[in-house]
Design an enzyme around this catalytic site. Structure first.
Site, PDB file in Angstrom:
ATOM      1  N   HIS A   1       0.823  -1.207   0.000  1.00  0.00           N
ATOM      2  CA  HIS A   1       0.000   0.000   0.000  1.00  0.00           C
ATOM      3  C   HIS A   1       0.864   1.268   0.000  1.00  0.00           C
ATOM      4  O   HIS A   1       0.513   2.270  -0.617  1.00  0.00           O
ATOM      5  CB  HIS A   1      -0.931  -0.013   1.214  1.00  0.00           C
ATOM      6  CG  HIS A   1      -2.172   0.798   1.014  1.00  0.00           C
ATOM      7  ND1 HIS A   1      -3.128   0.479   0.073  1.00  0.00           N
ATOM      8  CD2 HIS A   1      -2.600   1.936   1.593  1.00  0.00           C
ATOM      9  CE1 HIS A   1      -4.094   1.366   0.108  1.00  0.00           C
ATOM     10  NE2 HIS A   1      -3.799   2.259   1.016  1.00  0.00           N
TER      11      HIS A   1
ATOM     12  N   ARG B   1     -10.024   5.827  -1.580  1.00  0.00           N
ATOM     13  CA  ARG B   1      -9.651   4.884  -0.517  1.00  0.00           C
ATOM     14  C   ARG B   1      -9.984   5.497   0.843  1.00  0.00           C
ATOM     15  O   ARG B   1      -9.195   6.283   1.380  1.00  0.00           O
ATOM     16  CB  ARG B   1      -8.163   4.557  -0.613  1.00  0.00           C
ATOM     17  CG  ARG B   1      -7.721   3.974  -1.963  1.00  0.00           C
ATOM     18  CD  ARG B   1      -6.231   3.633  -1.917  1.00  0.00           C
ATOM     19  NE  ARG B   1      -5.767   3.041  -3.157  1.00  0.00           N
ATOM     20  CZ  ARG B   1      -5.109   3.708  -4.110  1.00  0.00           C
ATOM     21  NH1 ARG B   1      -4.864   4.999  -3.959  1.00  0.00           N
ATOM     22  NH2 ARG B   1      -4.712   3.100  -5.201  1.00  0.00           N
TER      23      ARG B   1
ATOM     24  N   ARG C   1     -14.771   3.606  -1.799  1.00  0.00           N
ATOM     25  CA  ARG C   1     -14.647   2.229  -1.325  1.00  0.00           C
ATOM     26  C   ARG C   1     -14.782   2.196   0.194  1.00  0.00           C
ATOM     27  O   ARG C   1     -14.172   3.003   0.893  1.00  0.00           O
ATOM     28  CB  ARG C   1     -13.293   1.654  -1.747  1.00  0.00           C
ATOM     29  CG  ARG C   1     -13.123   0.172  -1.390  1.00  0.00           C
ATOM     30  CD  ARG C   1     -11.845  -0.384  -1.975  1.00  0.00           C
ATOM     31  NE  ARG C   1     -10.660   0.208  -1.393  1.00  0.00           N
ATOM     32  CZ  ARG C   1      -9.416   0.009  -1.849  1.00  0.00           C
ATOM     33  NH1 ARG C   1      -9.234  -0.755  -2.916  1.00  0.00           N
ATOM     34  NH2 ARG C   1      -8.385   0.583  -1.270  1.00  0.00           N
TER      35      ARG C   1
ATOM     36  N   ASN D   1      -4.388  -5.782  -8.724  1.00  0.00           N
ATOM     37  CA  ASN D   1      -3.290  -6.170  -7.829  1.00  0.00           C
ATOM     38  C   ASN D   1      -3.624  -7.441  -7.057  1.00  0.00           C
ATOM     39  O   ASN D   1      -2.883  -8.428  -7.086  1.00  0.00           O
ATOM     40  CB  ASN D   1      -2.983  -5.043  -6.837  1.00  0.00           C
ATOM     41  CG  ASN D   1      -2.684  -3.743  -7.524  1.00  0.00           C
ATOM     42  OD1 ASN D   1      -2.319  -3.726  -8.692  1.00  0.00           O
ATOM     43  ND2 ASN D   1      -2.852  -2.645  -6.827  1.00  0.00           N
TER      44      ASN D   1
ATOM     45  N   CYS E   1      -9.547  -0.580 -11.578  1.00  0.00           N
ATOM     46  CA  CYS E   1      -8.957   0.444 -10.700  1.00  0.00           C
ATOM     47  C   CYS E   1      -7.618   0.000 -10.134  1.00  0.00           C
ATOM     48  O   CYS E   1      -7.025   0.700  -9.312  1.00  0.00           O
ATOM     49  CB  CYS E   1      -9.915   0.790  -9.559  1.00  0.00           C
ATOM     50  SG  CYS E   1     -10.212  -0.571  -8.416  1.00  0.00           S
TER      51      CYS E   1
END
Length: 744
Positions: free
Chosen positions: A354, A461, A497, A619, A667
């Protein structure tokens, strides 16, 4: 044998230099295997060099060298397997080196030392009488070589670095491309407990320093203890409480002060007291008491950190630095002043961790996996970070610095060229409109000309604001943040999200310790297990969205349909409650799910009956399909979204979403990579969401290709067998269409 292996490994790992480590290795291995000779050869520039021996002529160390194609030692390295011979002299590869005086030895066992597929060296044992070494002896030596490979590689690299006084070049893996020139700022490097014994002249001053360090350490431990107590993690909180007791006047804290009163500097006092007690505890027979030695060491390092680098984040204003650390988490990056962060270099981490994703979002060059970066003194030295090529230069010459400044200026001009077209829509040469959205987590990333060129926020996020708090943010605090996000986007759509923590994204106030965190308690799983927190977030999102059509809600880490159904029930509950409380009618936002867990690929028909859209997280989808932990340096090289199997999964996802009339976007990081964007558009994706740093480049690129060209490229890419071949096809395509300048 296990105890013997452990003892040898620990002794070698504790050595300060490569020479000492190898000397310990050959002596202890010879003794453990009851042989007459043990030697270690290290691979240097494709030659095996005798680097340590117990049994051969010591004057030959460093002088005897052989290529991999010669000798039995070379055979073990060349084949990457053990060579076990009863009589080495009768083997055709036997080669005698008179200077080592090994004429008397016949029994021969050589085992390669291999670190991450690379031969580092060879360990050899020999005996005068002809005999085959047993399977047990061979297994012992192979196990020892495997355990010591990382230690020897590390010490070997450290020795190479210490032999170079300036212009050191480190290598690593690119996490975020770009070039930066700035002074190094080492943060969180290992604080050695072994400090020099230095006497002090001003005992009162040193006493003040040690007491201040103790108080700061106590305050830090108090904060940690209270945090875990609030989370009802009493077992963890008790650890910090135990450390606090050790800082009392009648314990180690008092010993530190008394040692200073004896005439020692504060750092020396902490070191002397700690080492003294560690030795005492290690000498005890009770296993529990022996373990307490590690507590004393850890506490000593905490106090030393307060003495050596207190308040390390307080930098001089307007001084950009290249942050060098063992590991950087997302919280540290988010809190670090952006105008002072020129680049990032870490010893650990993965390209899709991250923190690396956030570095790309911030447009900060980042290099990870630089193994020896903390083993040499680079703090405050001029550094050139060429993250694009995976290099870090220390103390480069003025000529080299000038060359890199030219490259930086050229890159700035290129970015201006890309940005000049941001006001134009991303449309291929044959007229297909591609909508480009922004991945964001910080408000600062949305308030820029680059963000203005996006079609909206494809992924906000929400965990980033959670990470910046020392507790769960309240409903009112969340409403404020979400309103700011929606306002920054103007009238454009915003996909928020829900909380996605766990895996490599822990909250500081909600510690999660799991053996397999990426397969554990994360994403929607955590939210559904805490409905009291989940409802607060859903209520905040609904209130921020109000009666407009802008807000869309995305659910992370969905692995089964029940999770969607439960979420929809909670959303309905929040919706009904708010309509009553506010005496108004809120808009029901569109709901989507992240396509990350492979199982969901086979349930898209059922997903389409429940939600409005799907957003592919490339990912995690890659990670789960390839069974590769993207943060594990031992296997991270296997993580590759260009694997043909991944590409086929992405194509399948699009085809089925279109079949079931389910809106779909990507995304994940793949959407922001030039090669990735080309392939996704070729598949038929028309909505790509990416980091701010990629937006202008991808827009510029897509305006220079046609879908007909890309369709032929995709067919060829899906037909090959590995990711390397895919990338070769993509490279050839960009060269043929004169697009390579856009990629670099």
């Amino acid at each position: 044998m296990l105890n013997t292996l452990r003892d040898i490994t620990q002794a070698v790992a504790a050595a300060n230099t490569l020479d000492v480590a190898l000397e310990l290795l050959v002596v202890q291995t010879k003794q453990a295997m009851a042989t007459q000779c043990c030697s270690v050869y290290l691979l240097e520039q494709q030659q095996l060099v005798l680097s340590a021996t117990e049994g051969l002529q010591r004057s030959a160390i460093g002088n005897v060298k052989m290529p991999l194609s010669q000798g039995l030692v070379g055979l073990a390295a060349e084949r990457e397997e053990a060579v076990n011979l009863a009589d080495a002299r009768v083997h055709p590869r036997f080669k005698l080196f008179p200077e080592v005086e090994e004429e008397e030895y016949r029994a021969f066992l050589a085992v390669p030392i291999i670190y991450q597929k690379m031969v580092v060296g060879v360990i050899v044992v020999q005996q005068p009488e002809p005999r085959q070494f047993s399977e047990g002896e061979e297994a012992f030596l192979m196990t020892l070589a495997a355990q010591l490979a990382v230690v020897i590689r590390s010490l070997k690299n450290r020795a190479a670095i210490s032999n170079v006084q300036d212009k050191v070049v480190f290598s690593g893996t690119t996490a975020s491309s770009g070039i930066a020139i700035a002074k190094g700022f080492v943060l969180g490097g290992a604080i050695s407990l072994e400090q020099a014994d230095l006497a002090c002249e001003d005992i009162a001053h040193e006493t003040h320093r040690i007491k201040l360090a103790i108080n700061r350490s106590r305050d830090r431990l108090n904060a940690l203890s209270q945090r875990f107590e609030n989370d009802q993690a009493e077992d963890v909180a008790s650890i910090f409480s135990a450390f606090k007791l050790l800082l009392d006047d009648n314990s180690l804290g008092g010993e530190y002060v008394r040692e200073v009163a004896g005439g020692w500097r504060a750092e020396s006092a902490v070191s002397r007291v700690s080492i003294r007690y560690i030795e005492q505890f290690l000498a005890m027979d009770d296993p529990y008491l022996k373990e307490r030695a590690s507590d004393i060491r850890e506490l000593g390092q905490k106090v030393l950190r307060q003495l050596i680098e207190p308040d390390r984040l307080e930098l001089e204003p307007d001084t950009p630095v290249i942050l060098v650390a063992k590991e950087v988490d997302a919280t540290m990056l988010a809190e670090f002043p952006r105008h002072k962060l020129a680049g990032i270099v870490t010893k650990l981490g993965g390209v899709n961790a991250h923190a690396a994703i956030l570095a790309r979002a911030l447009g900060v060059p980042a290099l990870i996996g630089v193994e020896q970066v903390l083993d040499t003194n680079i703090d405050n030295k001029l550094l050139v970070l060429n993250a694009t090529r995976g290099q870090l230069l220390v103390s480069p010459s003025p000529t080299v610095v000038d060359e890199y400044r030219v490259l930086i200026n050229a890159d700035v001009e290129k970015q201006k060229r890309f940005s000049a077209e941001l006001t134009l829509p991303a449309e291929t040469l044959d007229g297909r409109r591609i909508h480009l959205y922004l991945n964001a987590g910080l408000l600062s990333g949305m308030e820029s000309p680059i963000a203005d060129g996006a079609d909206g926020i494809g992924l906000y996020r929400t965990e980033i604001p959670f990470m910046l708090h020392q507790r769960f943010p309240s409903e009112a605090e969340q409403i404020k943040v979400y309103q700011q996000v929606l306002s920054a986007a103007g009238t454009r759509p915003v996909v928020m999200r829900t909380l996605d923590v766990g895996g490599d994204k822990p909250l500081p106030y909600l510690p999660i310790k799991e053996d397999n965190p990426f397969l554990g308690w994360r994403g929607i799983r955590l939210s559904l297990d805490h409905p009291e927190l989940f409802l607060v977030q859903l209520r905040a999102m609904l209130q921020a969205g109000g009666s407009g059509q802008q807000l869309q809600i995305l659910l992370p880490m969905v692995s089964n349909l029940d999770e969607i159904d439960q979420t929809l029930e909670y959303l309905e509950q929040a919706y009904e409650e708010l309509n009553v409380e506010l005496a108004s009618v809120l808009t029901r936002p569109k709901i989507g799910v992240m396509l990350e867990v492979p199982a969901l690929l086979y349930q898209l028909a059922d997903v389409a009956k429940r939600v409005d859209f799907v957003s592919v997280g490339s990912n995690d989808l890659t990670q789960y399909l390839l069974a590769v932990d993207r943060n594990n340096p031992s296997v991270s090289s296997l993580f590759d979204s260009y694997h043909p199997g991944i590409l086929r999964a992405l194509k399948r996802a699009l085809d089925e979403c279109q079949q079931y009339k389910l809106d779909v976007s990507v995304c994940g990081e793949l959407a922001g990579e030039p090669y990735g964007a080309l392939l996704l558009v070729a598949m038929g994706y028309t909505k790509l969401s990416m980091n701010q740093a990629s937006l202008a480049r991808i827009n510029y690129l897509l305006r220079r290709v046609s879908c007909n060209q890309l369709n032929l490229l995709l067919e060829r890419c899906l037909a090959v067998s590995n990711a390397t071949q895919v990338k070769q096809l993509l490279q050839t395509f960009t060269e043929q269409h004169h697009l390579e300048d856009i990629l670099h």
